[in-house]
Write an enzyme that holds these catalytic residues in place. Structure first.
Site, PDB file in Angstrom:
ATOM      1  CG  HIS A 264      -1.980   0.901   1.026  1.00  0.00           C
ATOM      2  ND1 HIS A 264      -2.050   2.207   1.239  1.00  0.00           N
ATOM      3  CD2 HIS A 264      -3.331   0.679   0.557  1.00  0.00           C
ATOM      4  CE1 HIS A 264      -3.136   2.759   1.189  1.00  0.00           C
ATOM      5  NE2 HIS A 264      -4.004   1.977   0.764  1.00  0.00           N
ATOM      6  CG  ASP A 318      -8.413  -4.350  -2.851  1.00  0.00           C
ATOM      7  OD1 ASP A 318      -7.630  -3.595  -3.314  1.00  0.00           O
ATOM      8  OD2 ASP A 318      -9.516  -4.338  -2.889  1.00  0.00           O
TER       9      ASP A 318
HETATM   10  C1  SDX Z   1      -6.292  -0.011  -3.117  1.00  0.00           C
HETATM   11  O1  SDX Z   1      -4.454   4.427  -2.171  1.00  0.00           O
HETATM   12  C2  SDX Z   1      -5.277   3.667  -1.475  1.00  0.00           C
HETATM   13  O2  SDX Z   1      -5.818   4.274  -0.443  1.00  0.00           O
HETATM   14  C3  SDX Z   1      -5.961   2.630  -2.129  1.00  0.00           C
HETATM   15  C4  SDX Z   1      -7.045   1.728  -1.302  1.00  0.00           C
HETATM   16  C5  SDX Z   1      -8.341   2.518  -1.369  1.00  0.00           C
HETATM   17  O3  SDX Z   1      -8.857   2.105  -0.099  1.00  0.00           O
HETATM   18  O4  SDX Z   1      -8.702   3.274  -2.207  1.00  0.00           O
HETATM   19  O5  SDX Z   1      -6.384   1.205  -0.262  1.00  0.00           O
HETATM   20  C6  SDX Z   1      -7.487   0.490  -2.161  1.00  0.00           C
HETATM   21  O6  SDX Z   1      -6.074   0.075  -4.057  1.00  0.00           O
HETATM   22  C7  SDX Z   1      -5.375  -1.224  -2.365  1.00  0.00           C
HETATM   23  C8  SDX Z   1      -4.352  -1.622  -3.181  1.00  0.00           C
HETATM   24  C9  SDX Z   1      -4.768  -2.613  -4.073  1.00  0.00           C
HETATM   25  N1  SDX Z   1      -3.847  -2.837  -4.967  1.00  0.00           N
HETATM   26  C10 SDX Z   1      -2.931  -4.275  -4.886  1.00  0.00           C
HETATM   27  O7  SDX Z   1      -3.265  -4.837  -4.021  1.00  0.00           O
HETATM   28  C11 SDX Z   1      -2.078  -4.465  -6.030  1.00  0.00           C
HETATM   29  C12 SDX Z   1      -0.606  -4.805  -5.446  1.00  0.00           C
HETATM   30  N2  SDX Z   1      -0.204  -3.734  -4.700  1.00  0.00           N
HETATM   31  C13 SDX Z   1       0.797  -3.115  -5.438  1.00  0.00           C
HETATM   32  O8  SDX Z   1       0.860  -2.708  -6.846  1.00  0.00           O
HETATM   33  C14 SDX Z   1       1.422  -1.909  -4.579  1.00  0.00           C
HETATM   34  O9  SDX Z   1       1.778  -2.285  -3.235  1.00  0.00           O
HETATM   35  C15 SDX Z   1       0.670  -0.734  -4.571  1.00  0.00           C
HETATM   36  C16 SDX Z   1       0.135  -0.105  -5.957  1.00  0.00           C
HETATM   37  C17 SDX Z   1      -0.826  -0.959  -3.679  1.00  0.00           C
HETATM   38  C18 SDX Z   1       1.384   0.441  -3.960  1.00  0.00           C
HETATM   39  O10 SDX Z   1       2.419   0.797  -4.821  1.00  0.00           O
HETATM   40  P1  SDX Z   1       3.603   1.900  -4.561  1.00  0.00           P
HETATM   41  O11 SDX Z   1       3.265   2.454  -3.187  1.00  0.00           O
HETATM   42  O12 SDX Z   1       3.841   2.638  -5.833  1.00  0.00           O
HETATM   43  O13 SDX Z   1       4.716   0.860  -4.347  1.00  0.00           O
HETATM   44  P2  SDX Z   1       5.957   0.226  -5.403  1.00  0.00           P
HETATM   45  O14 SDX Z   1       5.033  -0.099  -6.578  1.00  0.00           O
HETATM   46  O15 SDX Z   1       6.674   1.423  -5.633  1.00  0.00           O
HETATM   47  O16 SDX Z   1       6.691  -0.684  -4.572  1.00  0.00           O
HETATM   48  C19 SDX Z   1       7.522  -0.457  -3.564  1.00  0.00           C
HETATM   49  C20 SDX Z   1       8.363  -1.812  -3.479  1.00  0.00           C
HETATM   50  C21 SDX Z   1       9.120  -2.190  -4.623  1.00  0.00           C
HETATM   51  O17 SDX Z   1      10.127  -3.051  -4.482  1.00  0.00           O
HETATM   52  P3  SDX Z   1      11.405  -2.515  -4.640  1.00  0.00           P
HETATM   53  O18 SDX Z   1      11.432  -2.206  -6.296  1.00  0.00           O
HETATM   54  O19 SDX Z   1      11.823  -1.243  -4.060  1.00  0.00           O
HETATM   55  O20 SDX Z   1      12.703  -3.447  -4.685  1.00  0.00           O
HETATM   56  O21 SDX Z   1       7.635  -2.604  -2.753  1.00  0.00           O
HETATM   57  C22 SDX Z   1       7.297  -3.767  -3.717  1.00  0.00           C
HETATM   58  C23 SDX Z   1       7.661  -3.399  -5.083  1.00  0.00           C
HETATM   59  O22 SDX Z   1       8.219  -4.231  -5.902  1.00  0.00           O
HETATM   60  N3  SDX Z   1       5.900  -4.168  -3.672  1.00  0.00           N
HETATM   61  C24 SDX Z   1       5.723  -5.423  -3.824  1.00  0.00           C
HETATM   62  C25 SDX Z   1       4.202  -5.336  -3.761  1.00  0.00           C
HETATM   63  N4  SDX Z   1       3.882  -4.043  -3.509  1.00  0.00           N
HETATM   64  C26 SDX Z   1       5.109  -3.322  -3.482  1.00  0.00           C
HETATM   65  N5  SDX Z   1       6.141  -6.665  -4.248  1.00  0.00           N
HETATM   66  C27 SDX Z   1       5.474  -7.620  -4.301  1.00  0.00           C
HETATM   67  N6  SDX Z   1       4.211  -7.422  -4.231  1.00  0.00           N
HETATM   68  C28 SDX Z   1       3.480  -6.499  -3.935  1.00  0.00           C
HETATM   69  N7  SDX Z   1       1.940  -6.366  -3.771  1.00  0.00           N
END
Ligand code: SDX
Length: 382
Positions: A264, A318
């Site tokens: 998140h 989710d």
């Molecule tokens: C919702 O914003 C809100 O409030 C949203 C929400 C709401 O109520 O409206 O809470 C609802 O959208 C919840 C999120 C649902 N999405 C998912 O579950 C999809 C999977 N999650 C990721 O795509 C991600 O965690 C996000 C999109 C939710 C957040 O992305 P960020 O903050 O842009 O983080 P990032 O992609 O820059 O990742 C930072 C690091 C990376 O690793 P490094 O490159 O630094 O080594 O964390 C890792 C990412 O690879 N990472 C994950 C991960 N989420 C972050 N690795 C594996 N699986 C994941 N889910």
């Protein structure tokens, strides 16, 4: 000339508004609507009370709630031409696209003096909150060749939605679980779809257009679309043994694949909504029998905690919502539309707040292209 601010990808941590709607402390997993903790709202209120709180800033009195509830019930029905629109959409289309289409044309039936008219705004909010569940249920039935079921006015908002899906009145537990799920998904400060609603509303476009654009934003797999993909993802894990789940998680992470339902932008601990949804899942399973997929989910949470918990990657809203919805017989591709019929309350709360002190959004950019070039004749190019 003041220094230009640095570019921040995804505007992470950059304030886009001054707001009193929703407070989140991602370090400790705190979530409050208008200052009330989500745990108390989920325990003690109905979705109708929470939407009133979000829209108007205070919890309703008994009289205010009765009047608000009556207005919502009055507006649950759909114009027959909106049903005609749904009947003419490709039945294999995604329900989020059907919802976007229906909401976009809804505004054509309710032209108002102007969005700066406070009563027009209020009526738009009532209609959108009241009608979105009817659109989702109507599409679900129309796409398989059945007629929509007319909304009832003797059922609560959540119970009536479940009733309109299949014509069965939900039992007390199902109605309560749906009501709490709508409360948990109602609002979450400056998430992508809410920001979308604010940007569209800041141009003084009408609330129907703002909500239609927010639905499009919510549909994305990195946002509201994740709940649909969590269940599909869990189904690919062979069993709930720690060996199988660990192997699966390590393989995904090694390939830098995002694991749906985890991580998140704001929460660096488990999303408080996931805790409440997990309790709802347990209640459902106690009453209806266990679901193997829940055991896989619990083991995946444990394994991910060991593998990436130190990076602040934990279950979000989710992760368990889909397991709850599936146990209630809601089709997987309706999971994100259920998110939308809840979040419409938050989108509208932020839209109303934006209009109270509006300035059209117009950020800038950091130029990385070439400039002042000369156009070569077509024959001389390439
Ligand atoms: C919702 O914003 C809100 O409030 C949203 C929400 C709401 O109520 O409206 O809470 C609802 O959208 C919840 C999120 C649902 N999405 C998912 O579950 C999809 C999977 N999650 C990721 O795509 C991600 O965690 C996000 C999109 C939710 C957040 O992305 P960020 O903050 O842009 O983080 P990032 O992609 O820059 O990742 C930072 C690091 C990376 O690793 P490094 O490159 O630094 O080594 O964390 C890792 C990412 O690879 N990472 C994950 C991960 N989420 C972050 N690795 C594996 N699986 C994941 N889910």
């Amino acid at each position: 000339m003041a220094d230009k601010p640095d570019y921040v990808p995804g505007l992470a941590g950059v304030p886009a508004a001054r707001s009193s709607v929703c407070l989140i402390d991602g370090q400790v997993g705190k979530l409050q609507y208008r200052g009330y903790p989500i745990e108390q709202l989920a325990e003690s209120c109905s979705y109708e009370e929470v939407v009133y709180l979000l829209l108007f800033g205070e919890l309703p009195t008994k009289a205010q709630l009765e009047s608000f509830d009556a207005e919502l019930k009055e507006e649950r029905g759909l114009k027959f031409r909106i049903v005609d629109v749904l009947k003419n959409l490709p039945e294999r289309g995604h329900p989020m696209d059907a919802l976007t289409a229906a909401v976009a044309c809804m505004g054509m039936f309710y032209p108002g003096d102007h969005v700066e008219d406070l009563e027009f705004r209020r009526l738009c909010a009532i209609r959108l909150v009241a009608k979105l569940p009817t659109v989702v249920a109507a599409w679900h039935r129309i796409r398989r060749g059945d007629n929509p079921i007319e909304p009832r006015t003797d059922l609560g908002h959540a119970a009536n939605f479940l009733y309109m899906l299949e014509g069965h009145e939900p039992d007390e537990l199902e109605a309560k679980v749906m009501d709490v799920a709508l409360i948990l998904h109602a609002e979450h400060s400056m998430n992508a779809s809410t920001f979308t609603a604010r940007v569209t509303g800041s141009t003084l476009s009408d609330p129907y257009a703002a909500v239609a654009s927010a639905i499009g934003s919510l549909a994305g797999p990195l946002h509201g679309g994740a709940n649909e993909r969590v269940l599909e993802m869990l189904r690919t894990i062979e069993d709930s043994t720690s060996e199988a789940v660990r192997r699966w998680a390590e393989d995904k992470l090694a390939r830098k694949e995002k694991i749906m339902g985890f991580g998140h932008r704001v929460y660096k601990v488990k999303d408080p909504r996931a805790n409440i949804l997990q309790k709802l899942a347990t209640q459902l399973f106690e009453k209806r029998g266990r679901t193997p997929i829940y055991d896989i989910a619990v083991e995946l949470e444990k394994q991910m905690g060991e593998l990436v918990g130190h990076k602040g990657i934990a279950p979000n809203v989710d992760f368990y919502s889909g397991i709850v919805y599936e146990k209630m017989g809601i089709p997987v591709d309706l999971f994100t539309p259920v998110f939308a019929i809840a979040r419409v309350g938050g989108w509208l709360a932020h839209l109303l707040e934006q209009l109270q002190d509006n300035r059209i959004f117009r950020p800038t950019q950091i130029w990385i292209g070439e400039a002042d070039r000369t156009v070569p004749p077509l024959a001389d190019r390439g």
